[in-house]
Design an enzyme around this catalytic site. Structure first.
Site, PDB file in Angstrom:
ATOM      1  N   GLU A 292       4.244 -94.644 -40.786  1.00 27.23           N
ATOM      2  CA  GLU A 292       4.946 -94.846 -39.481  1.00 27.23           C
ATOM      3  C   GLU A 292       5.868 -95.853 -39.683  1.00 27.23           C
ATOM      4  O   GLU A 292       5.592 -96.896 -40.389  1.00 27.23           O
ATOM      5  CB  GLU A 292       3.693 -95.307 -38.670  1.00 27.23           C
ATOM      6  CG  GLU A 292       2.781 -94.198 -38.308  1.00 27.23           C
ATOM      7  CD  GLU A 292       3.484 -92.946 -37.941  1.00 27.23           C
ATOM      8  OE1 GLU A 292       4.332 -92.926 -37.106  1.00 27.23           O
ATOM      9  OE2 GLU A 292       2.888 -91.949 -37.978  1.00 27.23           O
ATOM     10  N   CYS A 326       6.859-102.848 -33.897  1.00 26.03           N
ATOM     11  CA  CYS A 326       7.698-101.847 -34.184  1.00 26.03           C
ATOM     12  C   CYS A 326       8.129-101.063 -32.795  1.00 26.03           C
ATOM     13  O   CYS A 326       9.065-100.557 -32.541  1.00 26.03           O
ATOM     14  CB  CYS A 326       6.801-100.917 -34.719  1.00 26.03           C
ATOM     15  SG  CYS A 326       5.294-100.480 -34.247  1.00 26.03           S
TER      16      CYS A 326
HETATM   17  P1  NAD Z   1       7.924-103.875 -45.231  1.00 24.45           P
HETATM   18  O1  NAD Z   1       8.355-102.433 -45.143  1.00 24.45           O
HETATM   19  O2  NAD Z   1       8.683-104.982 -45.328  1.00 24.45           O
HETATM   20  O3  NAD Z   1       6.496-103.929 -45.595  1.00 24.45           O
HETATM   21  C1  NAD Z   1       5.522-102.968 -45.583  1.00 24.45           C
HETATM   22  C2  NAD Z   1       4.537-103.105 -46.588  1.00 24.45           C
HETATM   23  O4  NAD Z   1       5.453-102.537 -47.846  1.00 24.45           O
HETATM   24  C3  NAD Z   1       4.172-104.337 -47.213  1.00 24.45           C
HETATM   25  O5  NAD Z   1       2.829-104.320 -47.860  1.00 24.45           O
HETATM   26  C4  NAD Z   1       5.120-104.878 -48.269  1.00 24.45           C
HETATM   27  O6  NAD Z   1       4.432-105.494 -49.091  1.00 24.45           O
HETATM   28  C5  NAD Z   1       5.362-103.263 -48.884  1.00 24.45           C
HETATM   29  N1  NAD Z   1       6.600-103.291 -49.772  1.00 24.45           N
HETATM   30  C6  NAD Z   1       7.709-103.990 -49.291  1.00 24.45           C
HETATM   31  N2  NAD Z   1       8.737-103.583 -50.426  1.00 24.45           N
HETATM   32  C7  NAD Z   1       8.018-102.850 -51.117  1.00 24.45           C
HETATM   33  C8  NAD Z   1       8.576-101.808 -52.032  1.00 24.45           C
HETATM   34  N3  NAD Z   1       9.757-102.000 -52.596  1.00 24.45           N
HETATM   35  N4  NAD Z   1       7.826-100.939 -52.632  1.00 24.45           N
HETATM   36  C9  NAD Z   1       6.400-100.798 -52.161  1.00 24.45           C
HETATM   37  N5  NAD Z   1       5.800-101.401 -51.330  1.00 24.45           N
HETATM   38  C10 NAD Z   1       6.998-102.396 -50.686  1.00 24.45           C
HETATM   39  O7  NAD Z   1       7.614-104.015 -43.582  1.00 24.45           O
HETATM   40  P2  NAD Z   1       7.029-105.314 -42.801  1.00 24.45           P
HETATM   41  O8  NAD Z   1       8.080-106.379 -42.582  1.00 24.45           O
HETATM   42  O9  NAD Z   1       5.859-105.673 -43.401  1.00 24.45           O
HETATM   43  O10 NAD Z   1       6.709-104.766 -41.323  1.00 24.45           O
HETATM   44  C11 NAD Z   1       7.964-104.494 -40.395  1.00 24.45           C
HETATM   45  C12 NAD Z   1       8.413-102.910 -40.371  1.00 24.45           C
HETATM   46  O11 NAD Z   1       7.171-102.096 -40.113  1.00 24.45           O
HETATM   47  C13 NAD Z   1       9.506-102.801 -39.064  1.00 24.45           C
HETATM   48  O12 NAD Z   1      10.399-101.949 -39.580  1.00 24.45           O
HETATM   49  C14 NAD Z   1       8.550-102.232 -38.198  1.00 24.45           C
HETATM   50  O13 NAD Z   1       9.257-101.299 -37.094  1.00 24.45           O
HETATM   51  C15 NAD Z   1       7.524-101.376 -38.947  1.00 24.45           C
HETATM   52  N6  NAD Z   1       6.361-101.004 -38.125  1.00 24.45           N
HETATM   53  C16 NAD Z   1       6.298 -99.635 -37.881  1.00 24.45           C
HETATM   54  C17 NAD Z   1       5.199 -99.321 -37.009  1.00 24.45           C
HETATM   55  C18 NAD Z   1       4.797 -98.220 -36.469  1.00 24.45           C
HETATM   56  O14 NAD Z   1       3.647 -97.655 -36.198  1.00 24.45           O
HETATM   57  N7  NAD Z   1       6.017 -97.134 -36.464  1.00 24.45           N
HETATM   58  C19 NAD Z   1       4.331-100.386 -36.778  1.00 24.45           C
HETATM   59  C20 NAD Z   1       4.247-101.779 -37.379  1.00 24.45           C
HETATM   60  C21 NAD Z   1       5.395-101.715 -37.956  1.00 24.45           C
END
Ligand code: NAD
Length: 541
Positions: A292, A326
């Site tokens: 998501e 999100c």
């Molecule tokens: P993010 O993508 O920066 O991080 C999410 C996770 O991925 C974290 O655990 C992070 O450490 C990990 N991560 C970061 N870079 C990575 C890489 N290169 N390889 C592997 N893992 C990596 O997101 P965030 O800042 O924690 O959350 C915000 C984002 O999440 C926004 O885009 C928001 O829209 C989305 N979000 C979506 C939903 C949904 O249900 N659609 C819900 C909540 C948040």
């Protein structure tokens, strides 16, 4: 009736008020003070063992970045592989436990969280992720309790979903877990999502390697401790804080990878999916990919909309939790005939918003999550201020001296395809495009085609015909569609959550649809009296 049917139906956890003088407020204040007075060690938890690497990242309060709350021990390469080994080893016993046995762990966790652990998780979410008491309560208490309980109910419903059996046989679907381990990669913005991405596969009999977001590690670690207190067997969920690229690189290279349960940005999910694609022939089974991701969630107002309801929805939808949901409203389309009233009402309301330290309960907003987020949003606001096609309706100020504060901001854009209408900013910024009332049909097409995302969206109208037109024209523009309501605040069991297009695989957390992704059913046919002659009747002489 099968035993599965005997399971109770749950209701959603009641949101406590934290009003002055309430018992919950007192307990929360005491817990906030205790957590502010210590620096919590946050090690990996692998096979039930705590592993402190000494390779540290500080956890700080976003609204008071001088305040250190904890120290994350980032997992090293050996610990990452040990976590996967622990998950694979734990699967033998856990996958043979009955659903009732597994469910008992999560139901106990729900009761602990509803009771003695509630203040602990809420305080950690407030301090570590800068949520107000209310925003923490609906996340780390109510939503997480609901996930724990409703997943159990959905799992039983799934178990009861069985094929027919013709006379002389018994057919049965056995809802096996996936073979291998599930990798849960979780975001900072909801403690409940972090928890659910780990527990949903685990409930279905999978074992999990959980990589939390560094900025949510405080609350996520306490949730792991809660699961241990509820009796989760060692190795079923392995908590692995660490460098995301290093951890994911090692995990995705393992042949036992059976699935990824991800929530976060679209770019990161793309990276994970690409890596799985490159590795696909080395896996023992095709990994399930559930992600998501981002959103650019819209509020579309029709000329018949109620102005007060619209203004309140825009404010709450765009600015609660600093716009870091999100589902946050981040682009709005308002007809020219309504805009003067809507703007006046919205600005008057926004001017009353209090922002600051979330331990001051009179605040409505806290800080954005970290320096990186602050700089990104601040950059957008600086460019907007210098853009002749953008009017700053209110807000626009930022201040990172004490915490990462961004004032709730409304921007009016001339160009409906402006980057402010397309790009996810993930901060308290609402971009508004004012359209000529007669362009309603064109604006429907515009909303549908402007952003690559399709997570949430709302229409405000009192004319039913307009609601029907919007619902039809925007059918694929949002996985969660709201009528005369803000596009945030989905409740487990009531509004299963997820979006399509570039917003993710739409596997609807908070419903049985999500749990379906964590099982690999085996069909079993038993014939009671097998035939003793191979010849069919038509072959008789
Ligand atoms: P993010 O993508 O920066 O991080 C999410 C996770 O991925 C974290 O655990 C992070 O450490 C990990 N991560 C970061 N870079 C990575 C890489 N290169 N390889 C592997 N893992 C990596 O997101 P965030 O800042 O924690 O959350 C915000 C984002 O999440 C926004 O885009 C928001 O829209 C989305 N979000 C979506 C939903 C949904 O249900 N659609 C819900 C909540 C948040």
């Amino acid at each position: 009736m099968s035993a599965h049917n005997l399971h109770p139906k749950f209701t959603n956890e009641t949101v406590l008020s934290y009003a002055p003088g309430s018992a919950e407020r007192q307990a929360l204040i005491a817990e906030l003070a205790a957590q502010q007075a210590r620096v919590l060690e946050i090690p990996a938890i692998v096979g039930g063992e705590r592993i402190a690497s000494g390779n540290l990242t500080d956890v700080r309060a976003p609204h008071a970045h001088q305040q250190q709350l904890g120290r994350i021990h980032n997992a090293d390469a050996g610990t990452i592989h040990a976590a996967i080994d622990a998950a694979v080893a734990a699967q033998r016993d856990w996958s043979h436990a009955t659903l009732a046995e597994r469910a008992a762990v999560f139901l106990k966790a729900a009761d602990l969280l509803a009771g003695p652990w509630r203040a602990r998780l809420n305080a950690a979410t407030m301090l570590g992720q800068s949520k107000t008491a209310y925003q923490a309560e609906i996340d780390s208490a109510c939503e997480l309790i609901d996930f724990l309980r409703f997943n159990v109910q959905f799992a039983h419903e799934l178990a009861n979903s069985q094929p027919i059996s013709s006379p002389g046989m018994r057919n049965h679907l056995e809802y096996r877990p996936l073979e291998g381990f599930v990798y849960a990669v979780t975001p900072f913005n909801f403690t409940a999502i972090g928890g659910n991405l780990a527990i949903a596969p685990a409930l279905m009999g999978n074992t999990v390697v959980w990589k939390p977001a560094a900025t949510a590690s405080l609350s996520n670690f306490l949730f792991m401790e809660l699961l241990e207190a509820a009796g989760l067997p060692k190795g079923v969920i392995n908590f692995l804080p660490g460098d995301p690229v290093a951890v994911s690189g090692a995990v995705l290279a393992r042949p036992e990878l059976a699935g990824i349960h991800f929530t976060g940005s679209t770019a990161v999910f793309d990276t994970l999916w690409g890596e799985v694609g490159r590795n696909v022939s080395r896996y023992r089974s095709y990994p399930r990919l559930v992600g998501e991701t981002g959103g650019k969630d819209f509020v579309l107002a029709h000329a018949s909309a109620d102005v007060d309801a619209l203004a309140v929805a825009l404010l709450r939808g765009a600015f609660e939790y600093q716009g870091q949901k999100c589902s946050a409203a981040s682009r709005a389309y308002v007809p020219a005939s309504l805009w003067p009233q809507v703007r006046a009402r919205l600005v008057a309301l926004v001017e009353t918003i209090r922002m600051g330290d979330v331990t001051d309960f009179s605040n409505f907003m806290g800080a954005v999550i970290d320096r990186r987020a602050f700089d990104r949003i601040d950059g957008h606001l600086q460019r907007a201020a210098a853009d002749s096609g953008v009017t700053v309706v209110c807000g626009g100020k930022t201040d990172a001296s004490v915490g990462y504060f961004i004032a709730p901001t409304v921007l009016e854009v001339d160009n409906p395809r402006h980057t402010l209408m397309e790009t996810e900013l993930f901060g308290p910024v609402l971009s508004v495009y004012v359209y000529a009332d007669k362009q309603w049909p064109e604006v429907l097409a515009l909303v549908d085609s402007t952003s690559p995302y399709a997570l949430t969206g709302a229409v405000f109208a009192t004319e039913r015909a307009a609601i029907a037109q919007a619902a039809d024209a925007l059918r694929f523009a949002a996985g969660n569609f709201y009528i005369n309501d803000k596009p945030t605040g989905a409740v487990v069991g009531q509004q299963p959550f997820g979006g399509a297009r570039r917003s993710g695989t739409n596997d609807k957390a908070g419903s049985a649809l999500n749990l379906l992704r964590w099982v690999s059913p085996r069909t079993v046919k038993e014939t009671f009296v097998p035939p003793s002659d191979y010849r069919y009747a038509h072959m008789a002489a």
